[in-house]
Design a protein around this motif. Structure first.
Motif, PDB file in Angstrom:
ATOM      1  N   LYS A 141      -3.868 -21.680 -39.340  1.00  0.00           N
ATOM      2  CA  LYS A 141      -2.720 -21.947 -40.222  1.00  0.00           C
ATOM      3  C   LYS A 141      -1.418 -21.451 -39.584  1.00  0.00           C
ATOM      4  N   PHE A 142      -1.488 -20.285 -38.941  1.00  0.00           N
ATOM      5  CA  PHE A 142      -0.301 -19.757 -38.277  1.00  0.00           C
ATOM      6  C   PHE A 142       0.146 -20.682 -37.157  1.00  0.00           C
ATOM      7  N   GLU A 143      -0.784 -21.117 -36.345  1.00  0.00           N
ATOM      8  CA  GLU A 143      -0.451 -21.993 -35.220  1.00  0.00           C
ATOM      9  C   GLU A 143       0.167 -23.299 -35.708  1.00  0.00           C
ATOM     10  N   ALA A 144      -0.338 -23.837 -36.808  1.00  0.00           N
ATOM     11  CA  ALA A 144       0.211 -25.070 -37.347  1.00  0.00           C
ATOM     12  C   ALA A 144       1.643 -24.867 -37.833  1.00  0.00           C
ATOM     13  N   ALA A 145       1.898 -23.735 -38.519  1.00  0.00           N
ATOM     14  CA  ALA A 145       3.248 -23.444 -39.004  1.00  0.00           C
ATOM     15  C   ALA A 145       4.202 -23.179 -37.845  1.00  0.00           C
ATOM     16  N   TYR A 146       3.703 -22.522 -36.806  1.00  0.00           N
ATOM     17  CA  TYR A 146       4.518 -22.229 -35.619  1.00  0.00           C
ATOM     18  C   TYR A 146       4.887 -23.528 -34.897  1.00  0.00           C
ATOM     19  N   ALA A 147       3.928 -24.428 -34.791  1.00  0.00           N
ATOM     20  CA  ALA A 147       4.167 -25.701 -34.100  1.00  0.00           C
ATOM     21  C   ALA A 147       5.159 -26.569 -34.863  1.00  0.00           C
ATOM     22  N   ALA A 148       5.289 -26.348 -36.167  1.00  0.00           N
ATOM     23  CA  ALA A 148       6.194 -27.160 -36.987  1.00  0.00           C
ATOM     24  C   ALA A 148       7.644 -26.713 -36.908  1.00  0.00           C
ATOM     25  N   LEU A 149       7.897 -25.560 -36.283  1.00  0.00           N
ATOM     26  CA  LEU A 149       9.277 -25.100 -36.136  1.00  0.00           C
ATOM     27  C   LEU A 149      10.045 -26.033 -35.212  1.00  0.00           C
ATOM     28  N   PRO A 150      11.372 -26.162 -35.388  1.00  0.00           N
ATOM     29  CA  PRO A 150      12.155 -26.980 -34.458  1.00  0.00           C
ATOM     30  C   PRO A 150      12.009 -26.463 -33.037  1.00  0.00           C
ATOM     31  N   ARG A 151      11.840 -27.355 -32.098  1.00  0.00           N
ATOM     32  CA  ARG A 151      11.629 -26.948 -30.706  1.00  0.00           C
ATOM     33  C   ARG A 151      12.894 -26.378 -30.078  1.00  0.00           C
ATOM     34  N   THR A 152      14.057 -26.809 -30.554  1.00  0.00           N
ATOM     35  CA  THR A 152      15.318 -26.254 -30.069  1.00  0.00           C
ATOM     36  C   THR A 152      16.120 -25.803 -31.275  1.00  0.00           C
ATOM     37  N   ALA A 153      16.945 -24.796 -31.067  1.00  0.00           N
ATOM     38  CA  ALA A 153      17.740 -24.258 -32.166  1.00  0.00           C
ATOM     39  C   ALA A 153      18.710 -25.309 -32.671  1.00  0.00           C
ATOM     40  N   THR A 175      12.982  -5.578 -33.067  1.00  0.00           N
ATOM     41  CA  THR A 175      12.244  -5.562 -34.331  1.00  0.00           C
ATOM     42  C   THR A 175      11.615  -6.920 -34.617  1.00  0.00           C
ATOM     43  N   TYR A 176      10.637  -6.894 -35.485  1.00  0.00           N
ATOM     44  CA  TYR A 176       9.952  -8.121 -35.909  1.00  0.00           C
ATOM     45  C   TYR A 176      10.936  -9.088 -36.550  1.00  0.00           C
ATOM     46  N   ILE A 177      11.853  -8.566 -37.353  1.00  0.00           N
ATOM     47  CA  ILE A 177      12.828  -9.430 -38.036  1.00  0.00           C
ATOM     48  C   ILE A 177      13.679 -10.190 -37.027  1.00  0.00           C
ATOM     49  N   SER A 178      14.210  -9.477 -36.034  1.00  0.00           N
ATOM     50  CA  SER A 178      15.031 -10.141 -35.021  1.00  0.00           C
ATOM     51  C   SER A 178      14.240 -11.195 -34.264  1.00  0.00           C
ATOM     52  N   ALA A 179      12.975 -10.892 -33.982  1.00  0.00           N
ATOM     53  CA  ALA A 179      12.132 -11.856 -33.266  1.00  0.00           C
ATOM     54  C   ALA A 179      11.876 -13.097 -34.114  1.00  0.00           C
ATOM     55  N   MET A 180      11.720 -12.915 -35.414  1.00  0.00           N
ATOM     56  CA  MET A 180      11.547 -14.074 -36.297  1.00  0.00           C
ATOM     57  C   MET A 180      12.793 -14.950 -36.276  1.00  0.00           C
ATOM     58  N   LEU A 181      13.968 -14.358 -36.440  1.00  0.00           N
ATOM     59  CA  LEU A 181      15.213 -15.122 -36.474  1.00  0.00           C
ATOM     60  C   LEU A 181      15.476 -15.814 -35.143  1.00  0.00           C
ATOM     61  N   ALA A 182      15.056 -15.177 -34.053  1.00  0.00           N
ATOM     62  CA  ALA A 182      15.268 -15.763 -32.731  1.00  0.00           C
ATOM     63  C   ALA A 182      14.511 -17.080 -32.561  1.00  0.00           C
ATOM     64  N   LEU A 183      13.450 -17.282 -33.351  1.00  0.00           N
ATOM     65  CA  LEU A 183      12.684 -18.523 -33.250  1.00  0.00           C
ATOM     66  C   LEU A 183      13.523 -19.744 -33.614  1.00  0.00           C
ATOM     67  N   ILE A 184      14.580 -19.540 -34.405  1.00  0.00           N
ATOM     68  CA  ILE A 184      15.454 -20.663 -34.759  1.00  0.00           C
ATOM     69  C   ILE A 184      16.844 -20.483 -34.145  1.00  0.00           C
ATOM     70  N   GLY A 185      16.942 -19.621 -33.115  1.00  0.00           N
ATOM     71  CA  GLY A 185      18.188 -19.479 -32.384  1.00  0.00           C
ATOM     72  C   GLY A 185      19.217 -18.581 -33.030  1.00  0.00           C
ATOM     73  N   TRP A 186      18.798 -17.760 -34.006  1.00  0.00           N
ATOM     74  CA  TRP A 186      19.728 -16.854 -34.663  1.00  0.00           C
ATOM     75  C   TRP A 186      19.598 -15.468 -34.036  1.00  0.00           C
ATOM     76  N   GLN A 187      20.691 -14.963 -33.494  1.00  0.00           N
ATOM     77  CA  GLN A 187      20.703 -13.666 -32.827  1.00  0.00           C
ATOM     78  C   GLN A 187      21.267 -12.604 -33.757  1.00  0.00           C
ATOM     79  N   THR A 188      20.611 -11.460 -33.820  1.00  0.00           N
ATOM     80  CA  THR A 188      21.092 -10.386 -34.671  1.00  0.00           C
ATOM     81  C   THR A 188      22.169  -9.576 -33.955  1.00  0.00           C
ATOM     82  N   TRP A 189      23.260  -9.319 -34.672  1.00  0.00           N
ATOM     83  CA  TRP A 189      24.361  -8.497 -34.153  1.00  0.00           C
ATOM     84  C   TRP A 189      23.978  -7.032 -34.224  1.00  0.00           C
TER      85      TRP A 189
END
Length: 267
Positions: A141-153, A175-189
């Motif tokens: 289930k995780f792999e399927a949800a991960y694959a569904a993310l946009p490939r580019t930000a 942190t885990y939070i920053s790594a999650m946001l980075a998946l969609i191209g959002w960088q934490t300040w």
């Protein structure tokens, strides 16, 4: 899609665990892990949980509370006679864990830092507690949800992710939070020269010029739309309320968290 599930028994600090050959008695000091254990079909083996372990609600209400993630009632845990204690490096304090290790035979330490660390987490708990089939299902289930993310930000943004007020606190890049946001191209300040993983900061004009906006998390501080409105007026920048559980809870909640990220990316 199928994920190969190896018999992984090594936890976050390198301790090698053995498969439980008795009916385990588990105390979880980590809210997201408590939810994961339930989703692995292990709810009947959880004898203790923190007051912050609130999911799944109908299940955990029947499990004894043993304090918070840091203010743990050690004597109450002793009376529960657990065979296994599950902790997290960020959530729980080492002196407390050391005290519990004096009478709990098995201490399982967790510390996911990247979204894909959840796969190893599912495997670890599935292997220890004889729940490999359920762990494999979660991996798929995780792999399927991960694959569904946009490939580019869709939009590259630099954002302040706020977890606390008075003092204001944000999250480090490791942190885990920053790594999650980075998946969609959002960088934490981060404030200049920040060394803590969860640094304190102050709002100022220079900082406001460096960011594209602000994310206010619903946990651990319960930010609301009232905070959003006040901060938008103060900064003149877009401010958005986000579901803290979806972005910070690893374990089985991360699967829904990836779908939530996908929604954020397309907003």
């Amino acid at each position: 899609m199928s994920t190969s599930l190896s018999a992984s028994f090594t936890d976050a600090i390198g301790t090698v665990h053995v498969r439980s050959d008795v009916s385990p008695r588990i105390v979880s000091l980590v809210p997201s892990i408590t939810e994961l254990l339930c989703d692995l079909g292990l709810a009947a083996h959880i004898v203790g949980r923190t007051g912050f372990c609130i999911h799944p609600r109908q299940t955990v209400q029947h499990i004894a509370k043993i304090g918070g993630t840091k203010d743990v009632n050690i004597e109450k845990i002793r009376q529960l006679a657990p065979t296994h204690l599950i902790v997290n490096i960020d959530e729980n304090e080492k002196p407390t864990v050391d005290a519990l290790a004096e009478f709990v035979p098995h201490i399982v330490v967790t510390h996911p830092l990247q979204p894909r660390d959840n796969l190893a987490l599912y495997q670890l708990l599935g292997a220890i507690f004889n729940a490999e089939a359920q762990a494999r299902q979660l991996c798929d289930k995780f792999e399927a949800a991960y694959a569904a993310l946009p490939r580019t930000a869709t939009v590259s943004r630099k954002l302040v992710y706020c977890i606390w007020q008075d003092p204001w606190m944000t999250v480090g890049r490791d942190t885990y939070i920053s790594a999650m946001l980075a998946l969609i191209g959002w960088q934490t300040w981060l404030p200049d020269h920040a060394s803590q993983r969860y640094p304190v900061f102050r709002w100022d004009e220079e900082m406001a010029q460096q960011i594209d906006g602000v994310l206010l998390s619903t946990e651990p501080y319960r930010f609301t739309e009232m905070h959003v409105d006040a901060l938008e007026k103060q900064l003149g920048k877009p401010v958005q309320l986000v579901d803290g559980e979806m972005l910070s809870w690893y374990g089985s909640r991360a699967i829904a968290g990836l779908a939530y990220l996908k929604e954020l990316a397309h907003q």
